[in-house]
Every structure is written in structure tokens, then in C-alpha cells.
Motif scaffolding. Sequence first.
Motif, PDB file in Angstrom:
ATOM      1  N   ILE A 109       0.853  -1.184   0.000  1.00 23.16           N
ATOM      2  CA  ILE A 109       0.000   0.000   0.000  1.00 23.16           C
ATOM      3  C   ILE A 109       0.891   1.237   0.000  1.00 23.16           C
ATOM      4  CG2 ILE A 109      -1.786   1.241   1.309  1.00 23.16           C
ATOM      5  CD1 ILE A 109      -1.963  -1.819   2.684  1.00 23.16           C
ATOM      6  N   GLU A 110       0.464   2.247  -0.735  1.00 24.43           N
ATOM      7  CA  GLU A 110       1.178   3.527  -0.741  1.00 24.43           C
ATOM      8  C   GLU A 110       0.208   4.629  -0.328  1.00 24.43           C
ATOM      9  OE1 GLU A 110       4.056   6.030  -3.710  1.00 24.43           O
ATOM     10  OE2 GLU A 110       2.267   5.135  -4.579  1.00 24.43           O
ATOM     11  N   ILE A 111       0.653   5.480   0.590  1.00 29.50           N
ATOM     12  CA  ILE A 111      -0.138   6.629   1.029  1.00 29.50           C
ATOM     13  C   ILE A 111       0.685   7.883   0.747  1.00 29.50           C
ATOM     14  CG2 ILE A 111      -1.205   7.769   3.006  1.00 29.50           C
ATOM     15  CD1 ILE A 111      -1.767   5.015   4.168  1.00 29.50           C
ATOM     16  N   THR A 112       0.038   8.885   0.122  1.00 31.13           N
ATOM     17  CA  THR A 112       0.766  10.064  -0.331  1.00 31.13           C
ATOM     18  C   THR A 112       0.024  11.362   0.001  1.00 31.13           C
ATOM     19  OG1 THR A 112      -0.313   9.934  -2.491  1.00 31.13           O
ATOM     20  CG2 THR A 112       1.810   8.802  -2.269  1.00 31.13           C
ATOM     21  N   LEU A 113       0.689  12.458  -0.329  1.00 30.95           N
ATOM     22  CA  LEU A 113       0.109  13.798  -0.242  1.00 30.95           C
ATOM     23  C   LEU A 113      -0.245  14.246  -1.661  1.00 30.95           C
ATOM     24  CD1 LEU A 113       2.882  15.449   1.974  1.00 30.95           C
ATOM     25  CD2 LEU A 113       0.581  14.922   2.725  1.00 30.95           C
ATOM     26  N   SER A 114      -1.382  14.886  -1.842  1.00 27.40           N
ATOM     27  CA  SER A 114      -1.725  15.395  -3.174  1.00 27.40           C
ATOM     28  C   SER A 114      -1.083  16.755  -3.427  1.00 27.40           C
ATOM     29  CB  SER A 114      -3.247  15.484  -3.338  1.00 27.40           C
ATOM     30  OG  SER A 114      -3.784  16.346  -2.362  1.00 27.40           O
ATOM     31  N   ALA A 115      -0.589  17.399  -2.374  1.00 33.39           N
ATOM     32  CA  ALA A 115       0.089  18.688  -2.494  1.00 33.39           C
ATOM     33  C   ALA A 115       1.038  18.851  -1.314  1.00 33.39           C
ATOM     34  CB  ALA A 115      -0.936  19.821  -2.499  1.00 33.39           C
ATOM     35  N   SER A 116       2.016  19.724  -1.454  1.00 37.84           N
ATOM     36  CA  SER A 116       2.919  20.023  -0.348  1.00 37.84           C
ATOM     37  C   SER A 116       2.132  20.643   0.798  1.00 37.84           C
ATOM     38  CB  SER A 116       4.013  20.978  -0.808  1.00 37.84           C
ATOM     39  OG  SER A 116       4.817  20.358  -1.787  1.00 37.84           O
ATOM     40  N   GLN A 117       2.685  20.558   2.009  1.00 44.12           N
ATOM     41  CA  GLN A 117       1.994  21.029   3.212  1.00 44.12           C
ATOM     42  C   GLN A 117       2.955  21.825   4.082  1.00 44.12           C
ATOM     43  OE1 GLN A 117       0.871  17.740   5.738  1.00 44.12           O
ATOM     44  NE2 GLN A 117       0.088  19.057   7.343  1.00 44.12           N
ATOM     45  N   VAL A 118       2.560  23.006   4.508  1.00 41.92           N
ATOM     46  CA  VAL A 118       3.360  23.802   5.444  1.00 41.92           C
ATOM     47  C   VAL A 118       3.079  23.265   6.849  1.00 41.92           C
ATOM     48  CG1 VAL A 118       3.786  26.101   6.398  1.00 41.92           C
ATOM     49  CG2 VAL A 118       3.351  25.811   3.947  1.00 41.92           C
ATOM     50  N   LEU A 119       4.151  23.015   7.607  1.00 46.83           N
ATOM     51  CA  LEU A 119       4.002  22.373   8.913  1.00 46.83           C
ATOM     52  C   LEU A 119       5.041  22.923   9.877  1.00 46.83           C
ATOM     53  CD1 LEU A 119       2.122  19.994   9.873  1.00 46.83           C
ATOM     54  CD2 LEU A 119       4.080  18.503   9.527  1.00 46.83           C
ATOM     55  N   SER A 120       4.729  22.873  11.152  1.00 42.89           N
ATOM     56  CA  SER A 120       5.640  23.264  12.231  1.00 42.89           C
ATOM     57  C   SER A 120       5.638  22.147  13.275  1.00 42.89           C
ATOM     58  CB  SER A 120       5.165  24.573  12.867  1.00 42.89           C
ATOM     59  OG  SER A 120       5.099  25.598  11.909  1.00 42.89           O
ATOM     60  N   ALA A 121       6.489  22.271  14.285  1.00 36.60           N
ATOM     61  CA  ALA A 121       6.537  21.280  15.367  1.00 36.60           C
ATOM     62  C   ALA A 121       5.148  21.092  15.966  1.00 36.60           C
ATOM     63  CB  ALA A 121       7.516  21.720  16.438  1.00 36.60           C
ATOM     64  N   GLY A 122       4.770  19.849  16.205  1.00 33.01           N
ATOM     65  CA  GLY A 122       3.461  19.526  16.764  1.00 33.01           C
ATOM     66  C   GLY A 122       2.410  19.235  15.704  1.00 33.01           C
ATOM     67  N   GLY A 123       2.715  19.543  14.440  1.00 33.94           N
ATOM     68  CA  GLY A 123       1.755  19.317  13.361  1.00 33.94           C
ATOM     69  C   GLY A 123       1.727  17.869  12.892  1.00 33.94           C
ATOM     70  N   ILE A 124       0.612  17.491  12.295  1.00 32.10           N
ATOM     71  CA  ILE A 124       0.405  16.138  11.763  1.00 32.10           C
ATOM     72  C   ILE A 124       0.484  16.194  10.242  1.00 32.10           C
ATOM     73  CG2 ILE A 124      -1.232  14.208  11.599  1.00 32.10           C
ATOM     74  CD1 ILE A 124      -0.202  14.701  14.453  1.00 32.10           C
ATOM     75  N   VAL A 125       1.200  15.260   9.642  1.00 29.32           N
ATOM     76  CA  VAL A 125       1.277  15.196   8.182  1.00 29.32           C
ATOM     77  C   VAL A 125      -0.078  14.736   7.656  1.00 29.32           C
ATOM     78  CG1 VAL A 125       2.464  14.194   6.198  1.00 29.32           C
ATOM     79  CG2 VAL A 125       3.749  14.702   8.291  1.00 29.32           C
ATOM     80  N   ALA A 126      -0.648  15.517   6.753  1.00 28.63           N
ATOM     81  CA  ALA A 126      -2.020  15.287   6.261  1.00 28.63           C
ATOM     82  C   ALA A 126      -2.033  14.466   4.981  1.00 28.63           C
ATOM     83  CB  ALA A 126      -2.717  16.633   6.046  1.00 28.63           C
ATOM     84  N   PHE A 127      -1.763  13.181   5.122  1.00 30.93           N
ATOM     85  CA  PHE A 127      -1.836  12.285   3.963  1.00 30.93           C
ATOM     86  C   PHE A 127      -3.277  12.211   3.490  1.00 30.93           C
ATOM     87  CE2 PHE A 127       1.898  10.719   6.295  1.00 30.93           C
ATOM     88  CZ  PHE A 127       2.846  10.844   5.289  1.00 30.93           C
ATOM     89  N   ASP A 128      -3.471  12.168   2.168  1.00 27.78           N
ATOM     90  CA  ASP A 128      -4.842  12.185   1.655  1.00 27.78           C
ATOM     91  C   ASP A 128      -5.111  11.235   0.494  1.00 27.78           C
ATOM     92  OD1 ASP A 128      -3.442  13.519  -0.331  1.00 27.78           O
ATOM     93  OD2 ASP A 128      -4.485  15.423  -0.061  1.00 27.78           O
ATOM     94  N   THR A 129      -4.123  10.429   0.106  1.00 22.90           N
ATOM     95  CA  THR A 129      -4.325   9.527  -1.026  1.00 22.90           C
ATOM     96  C   THR A 129      -3.803   8.135  -0.686  1.00 22.90           C
ATOM     97  OG1 THR A 129      -4.013  11.401  -2.513  1.00 22.90           O
ATOM     98  CG2 THR A 129      -3.913   9.204  -3.492  1.00 22.90           C
ATOM     99  N   LEU A 130      -4.656   7.131  -0.820  1.00 19.09           N
ATOM    100  CA  LEU A 130      -4.291   5.737  -0.567  1.00 19.09           C
ATOM    101  C   LEU A 130      -4.340   4.986  -1.893  1.00 19.09           C
ATOM    102  CD1 LEU A 130      -5.345   3.559   2.382  1.00 19.09           C
ATOM    103  CD2 LEU A 130      -5.601   2.654   0.091  1.00 19.09           C
ATOM    104  N   SER A 131      -3.269   4.253  -2.207  1.00 22.49           N
ATOM    105  CA  SER A 131      -3.211   3.473  -3.447  1.00 22.49           C
ATOM    106  C   SER A 131      -2.869   2.024  -3.133  1.00 22.49           C
ATOM    107  CB  SER A 131      -2.141   4.032  -4.383  1.00 22.49           C
ATOM    108  OG  SER A 131      -2.394   5.374  -4.688  1.00 22.49           O
ATOM    109  N   CYS A 132      -3.674   1.117  -3.688  1.00 23.62           N
ATOM    110  CA  CYS A 132      -3.433  -0.318  -3.537  1.00 23.62           C
ATOM    111  C   CYS A 132      -4.257  -1.028  -4.596  1.00 23.62           C
ATOM    112  CB  CYS A 132      -3.831  -0.788  -2.140  1.00 23.62           C
ATOM    113  SG  CYS A 132      -3.395  -2.509  -1.798  1.00 23.62           S
ATOM    114  N   GLU A 133      -3.681  -2.023  -5.262  1.00 26.27           N
ATOM    115  CA  GLU A 133      -4.403  -2.729  -6.311  1.00 26.27           C
ATOM    116  C   GLU A 133      -5.548  -3.573  -5.761  1.00 26.27           C
ATOM    117  OE1 GLU A 133      -1.935  -4.854  -9.033  1.00 26.27           O
ATOM    118  OE2 GLU A 133      -0.717  -3.093  -9.464  1.00 26.27           O
ATOM    119  N   ILE A 134      -5.395  -4.061  -4.543  1.00 22.90           N
ATOM    120  CA  ILE A 134      -6.418  -4.863  -3.883  1.00 22.90           C
ATOM    121  C   ILE A 134      -6.843  -4.099  -2.626  1.00 22.90           C
ATOM    122  CG2 ILE A 134      -6.912  -7.085  -2.781  1.00 22.90           C
ATOM    123  CD1 ILE A 134      -4.554  -8.224  -4.404  1.00 22.90           C
TER     124      ILE A 134
END
Length: 160
Positions: free
Chosen positions: A21-46
Motif C-alpha cells: 500500500i502507498e499513502i501520499t500527499l496530493s500537495a505540499s503542506q506547510v508544517l511546524s513542530a506539533g503538526g500532523i502530516v495530512a496524507f490524503d491519497t491511498l493506493s493499492c491494487e487490492i
Amino acid sequence: MTYKLNNITSNIYQPVGTKMIEITLSASQVLSAGGIVAFDTLSCEITPALSLNTSTCEITLASNKSYYIEASIDVNRSSTTSSLEFAWIDSAGTVIPISDGGFDSHWLWHSTSTIGPSSTNVANYITNSPTSAIRLKAITLNANSTILQGTRVFIIEVDQ
């Protein structure tokens, strides 16, 4: 995809279902300490047993699977003289310790000369008994740094 894995108790190799499975970002994200990475795309053939909640940024893991999870984190730091650290956290916001399979990503600034952008960093979570949901958190990160679109999470989901 299936692999033959050794059953430790019976020493017999058995076919075991595996998904990549691959999970990605559809766009870059501005972040600082304490922030959560906002992944928004999941890819998997099954269709995998895990799910991605784009509202909470949580990856919900199935309790009956084993997981090898690797986040490849690509960051442009807002200051080239700053360190960074990312860690997997559970749904309560607690950092998942090494004893539970969480391996943080650390990059320590260590030079007096100006350097270019950060290298890609890796944070892992390896478990046979996953916590229900995980998120990737910036523990140490200079304000207004950019998590680049090239940031990826690769997950191997294995039937138990």
C-alpha cells in the motif's frame, strides 16, 4: 501477492496474503513542530484491511494483520540550521515507542556552514499487534517548513 512465511511454533512454511500500500500527499503542506502530516491519497491494487481518514489524518490498522510501515519524509526546512524529528503517534497522541515497534526519524543539524535542503528521512512502525490508528507527527520542526509532495508512506500488510 503471497509469500511463504515460517510459522515459528510448527516450523512449517505457509502461504500468507500480503498487500503493498502507498499513502501520499496530493500537495505540499506547510508544517511546524506539533503538526500532523495530512496524507490524503491511498493506493493499492487490492482493497486493504487498513483505511485512511483524510479528516483526522489517521491510518486505521486492522488488528488481525501484521504491518511494516515506512514513511519517507521529504522536507524543506524554513531554516537550514534547524534539526527535525518525526514520530508515529497513536490515536491518543502518544508517541509509539521502540518497544512497541515505533522508530522515529531524526535529523540533527550539526554544522556551522549553511547547507541545502534536508535529505529524505525515514520513520518506521513495525508490529504484529497494531494500535488501532496511527498518525505521523512533527516532533521537532522549524516553523513554516514544507512537507513536500514526494513524502510517501509504504505499507506491507500481512495476513496473520
